[in-house]
Design a protein around this motif. Structure first.
Motif, mmCIF file in Angstrom:
data_model
loop_
_atom_site.group_PDB
_atom_site.id
_atom_site.type_symbol
_atom_site.label_atom_id
_atom_site.label_comp_id
_atom_site.label_asym_id
_atom_site.label_seq_id
_atom_site.Cartn_x
_atom_site.Cartn_y
_atom_site.Cartn_z
ATOM 1 N N HIS A 37 0.470 -1.104 0.158
ATOM 2 C CA HIS A 37 -0.028 0.207 -0.072
ATOM 3 C C HIS A 37 0.809 1.233 -0.219
ATOM 4 O O HIS A 37 0.661 2.341 -0.516
ATOM 5 C CB HIS A 37 -0.963 0.509 1.309
ATOM 6 N N ALA A 38 2.211 0.810 1.099
ATOM 7 C CA ALA A 38 2.901 2.317 0.830
ATOM 8 C C ALA A 38 3.792 2.729 -0.378
ATOM 9 O O ALA A 38 3.797 3.598 -1.110
ATOM 10 C CB ALA A 38 4.184 2.048 1.961
ATOM 11 N N LEU A 39 3.904 1.951 -1.238
ATOM 12 C CA LEU A 39 4.568 1.802 -2.607
ATOM 13 C C LEU A 39 3.409 2.378 -3.195
ATOM 14 O O LEU A 39 4.049 3.168 -4.426
ATOM 15 C CB LEU A 39 5.216 0.468 -2.866
ATOM 16 N N ALA A 40 2.631 1.612 -3.302
ATOM 17 C CA ALA A 40 1.611 1.856 -4.118
ATOM 18 C C ALA A 40 0.568 3.594 -4.283
ATOM 19 O O ALA A 40 0.771 4.267 -4.883
ATOM 20 C CB ALA A 40 0.095 1.015 -4.184
ATOM 21 N N ASP A 41 0.820 4.478 -2.845
ATOM 22 C CA ASP A 41 0.818 5.412 -2.497
ATOM 23 C C ASP A 41 1.405 5.880 -3.164
ATOM 24 O O ASP A 41 2.154 7.114 -4.196
ATOM 25 C CB ASP A 41 0.543 5.738 -1.039
ATOM 26 N N SER A 42 3.467 5.693 -3.545
ATOM 27 C CA SER A 42 4.340 6.373 -3.502
ATOM 28 C C SER A 42 4.649 6.408 -4.874
ATOM 29 O O SER A 42 5.109 7.403 -6.154
ATOM 30 C CB SER A 42 5.485 6.104 -3.300
ATOM 31 N N LEU A 43 3.932 5.357 -5.848
ATOM 32 C CA LEU A 43 3.807 5.429 -8.002
ATOM 33 C C LEU A 43 1.907 6.082 -7.174
ATOM 34 O O LEU A 43 2.364 5.779 -8.840
ATOM 35 C CB LEU A 43 4.394 4.440 -7.719
ATOM 36 N N ARG A 44 1.549 7.030 -6.089
ATOM 37 C CA ARG A 44 0.480 7.123 -6.982
ATOM 38 C C ARG A 44 -0.792 6.610 -6.990
ATOM 39 O O ARG A 44 -0.769 6.863 -8.697
ATOM 40 C CB ARG A 44 0.191 8.167 -8.168
ATOM 41 N N THR A 45 -0.589 5.387 -7.297
ATOM 42 C CA THR A 45 -2.063 3.981 -7.593
ATOM 43 C C THR A 45 -2.632 4.129 -6.285
ATOM 44 O O THR A 45 -2.384 3.994 -5.557
ATOM 45 C CB THR A 45 -1.281 2.604 -7.671
ATOM 46 N N GLN A 46 -3.794 2.982 -6.971
ATOM 47 C CA GLN A 46 -4.191 3.237 -5.675
ATOM 48 C C GLN A 46 -3.992 1.606 -4.953
ATOM 49 O O GLN A 46 -3.246 0.944 -5.476
ATOM 50 C CB GLN A 46 -6.038 2.445 -6.588
ATOM 51 N N PRO A 47 -4.844 1.758 -3.776
ATOM 52 C CA PRO A 47 -4.390 0.467 -2.905
ATOM 53 C C PRO A 47 -4.279 -0.649 -3.668
ATOM 54 O O PRO A 47 -5.110 -1.365 -4.106
ATOM 55 C CB PRO A 47 -5.139 0.964 -1.440
ATOM 56 N N VAL A 48 -3.689 -1.210 -3.014
ATOM 57 C CA VAL A 48 -3.037 -3.065 -2.962
ATOM 58 C C VAL A 48 -4.686 -3.579 -2.456
ATOM 59 O O VAL A 48 -4.245 -4.560 -2.365
ATOM 60 C CB VAL A 48 -1.980 -3.557 -3.687
ATOM 61 N N ALA A 49 -5.923 -3.645 -3.258
ATOM 62 C CA ALA A 49 -7.115 -4.449 -3.005
ATOM 63 C C ALA A 49 -7.325 -5.381 -3.885
ATOM 64 O O ALA A 49 -8.277 -5.646 -2.964
ATOM 65 C CB ALA A 49 -7.850 -3.145 -1.644
ATOM 66 N N SER A 50 -7.242 -5.302 -4.370
ATOM 67 C CA SER A 50 -7.431 -6.036 -5.440
ATOM 68 C C SER A 50 -6.842 -6.555 -6.920
ATOM 69 O O SER A 50 -6.074 -5.807 -6.837
ATOM 70 C CB SER A 50 -9.291 -5.346 -5.759
ATOM 71 N N LEU A 51 -7.190 -7.965 -7.557
ATOM 72 C CA LEU A 51 -6.657 -8.223 -8.329
ATOM 73 C C LEU A 51 -6.670 -7.092 -9.216
ATOM 74 O O LEU A 51 -5.072 -6.617 -10.148
ATOM 75 C CB LEU A 51 -6.991 -9.235 -9.004
ATOM 76 N N PRO A 52 -7.436 -5.693 -10.085
ATOM 77 C CA PRO A 52 -7.063 -5.181 -10.722
ATOM 78 C C PRO A 52 -6.061 -4.189 -10.254
ATOM 79 O O PRO A 52 -5.897 -3.306 -11.195
ATOM 80 C CB PRO A 52 -8.505 -4.674 -10.929
ATOM 81 N N ALA A 53 -6.773 -4.252 -9.099
ATOM 82 C CA ALA A 53 -5.616 -2.308 -8.095
ATOM 83 C C ALA A 53 -3.488 -3.423 -8.453
ATOM 84 O O ALA A 53 -3.138 -2.843 -8.326
ATOM 85 C CB ALA A 53 -5.607 -2.302 -6.854
ATOM 86 N N LEU A 54 -4.100 -4.228 -7.390
ATOM 87 C CA LEU A 54 -2.631 -5.387 -7.827
ATOM 88 C C LEU A 54 -2.148 -5.168 -9.650
ATOM 89 O O LEU A 54 -0.216 -5.118 -9.308
ATOM 90 C CB LEU A 54 -2.311 -6.562 -7.591
ATOM 91 N N ARG A 55 -2.712 -5.360 -10.574
ATOM 92 C CA ARG A 55 -2.056 -5.116 -12.010
ATOM 93 C C ARG A 55 -1.673 -3.561 -11.989
ATOM 94 O O ARG A 55 -0.791 -3.608 -12.694
ATOM 95 C CB ARG A 55 -3.119 -5.615 -12.892
ATOM 96 N N GLU A 56 -2.349 -2.881 -11.609
ATOM 97 C CA GLU A 56 -2.491 -1.576 -11.748
ATOM 98 C C GLU A 56 -0.366 -1.121 -11.342
ATOM 99 O O GLU A 56 0.256 -0.243 -11.506
ATOM 100 C CB GLU A 56 -3.054 -0.623 -11.836
ATOM 101 N N PHE A 57 -0.066 -1.397 -9.334
ATOM 102 C CA PHE A 57 0.574 -0.870 -9.208
ATOM 103 C C PHE A 57 1.946 -1.504 -9.933
ATOM 104 O O PHE A 57 2.684 -1.365 -10.203
ATOM 105 C CB PHE A 57 0.328 -1.939 -8.229
ATOM 106 N N LEU A 58 1.677 -3.238 -10.261
ATOM 107 C CA LEU A 58 2.563 -3.905 -10.943
ATOM 108 C C LEU A 58 2.982 -3.316 -12.335
ATOM 109 O O LEU A 58 4.368 -3.310 -12.871
ATOM 110 C CB LEU A 58 2.153 -4.985 -11.137
ATOM 111 N N ARG A 59 1.904 -2.990 -12.876
ATOM 112 C CA ARG A 59 2.498 -2.265 -13.688
ATOM 113 C C ARG A 59 2.970 -0.216 -14.219
ATOM 114 O O ARG A 59 4.014 -0.278 -14.578
ATOM 115 C CB ARG A 59 1.281 -1.829 -15.359
#
Length: 214
Positions: A37-59
């Protein structure tokens, strides 16, 4: 030699994912999603709370960290170590500490790199290992995990292309592992996400290595 071996495919997602990549372990992600979640915030993506959010974080991780910074860092370390340019390697190490995009990974990267570098201590008769290890121990260098990875590839005369691709695969798989249990991902979810994200990587690696050869 492979610093971080590739796990074999299995029926259970946890078995397929294997051991976490050392960087992910040091980030604490295997204990839950807090650091993701912290890394997602630093990358300005939504919290990693779902498969789509994980996909967006990794992209975003691929686009903003892995491809523009981590893989080139491995390549640069490999090139300097191959030519025994340890002074230049130390200077590049110091340069990375001023890169804003790496700050949220910095502490974990240094911990992982220094642990891996200590594993090379028995080879300290090797000039490159001896001088870089000395610089890290004296506080002249940080020992970033990407630089130690590139140094290791050069030290063992391992080919750069598979080394870069292996690193990209391992970190991607590690982040998927960090989220798999909490998000209740199936093996199919893990396989499909990994395949989707990693499909462009061979071309990106080839482009990066091509620039070095040019």
């Amino acid at each position: 030699m492979n610093m971080w071996p590739q796990p074999q495919l299995a029926h259970d997602p946890a078995e397929w994912l294997g051991d976490a990549h050392p960087l992910v372990e040091q980030l604490g992600s295997t204990e839950g999603l807090a650091s993701l979640h912290a890394l997602a915030d630093s990358l300005r993506t939504q919290p990693v709370a779902s498969l789509p959010a994980l996909r967006e974080f990794l992209r975003c991780y691929h686009e903003r960290v892995l491809l523009p910074h981590e893989l080139p860092a491995i390549q640069t370390a490999f090139a300097h170590a191959s030519r025994h340019e340890i002074r230049e390697l130390v200077a590049f190490d110091q340069q990375l500490s001023r890169e804003p995009a790496l700050q949220d990974f910095a502490e974990a990267s240094r911990r992982v790199g220094q642990v891996q570098l200590q594993k090379l201590r028995p080879l300290r008769d090797e000039r490159a290992v001896r001088r870089y290890l000395h610089a890290v121990e004296n506080g002249e260098a940080h020992g970033w995990h990407t630089l130690v990875y590139g140094l290791t590839l050069a030290l063992y005369s391992l080919p750069l292309r598979p080394g870069l691709l292996g690193y990209a695969h391992q970190t991607t798989r590690g982040f998927i592992q960090a989220a798999a249990l909490s998000l209740q991902l199936t093996e199919a979810n893990c396989r499909e996400l990994f395949a989707e994200l990693c499909a462009p990587l061979p071309g990106a690696v080839e482009s990066l290595v091509g620039k070095l050869a040019a």
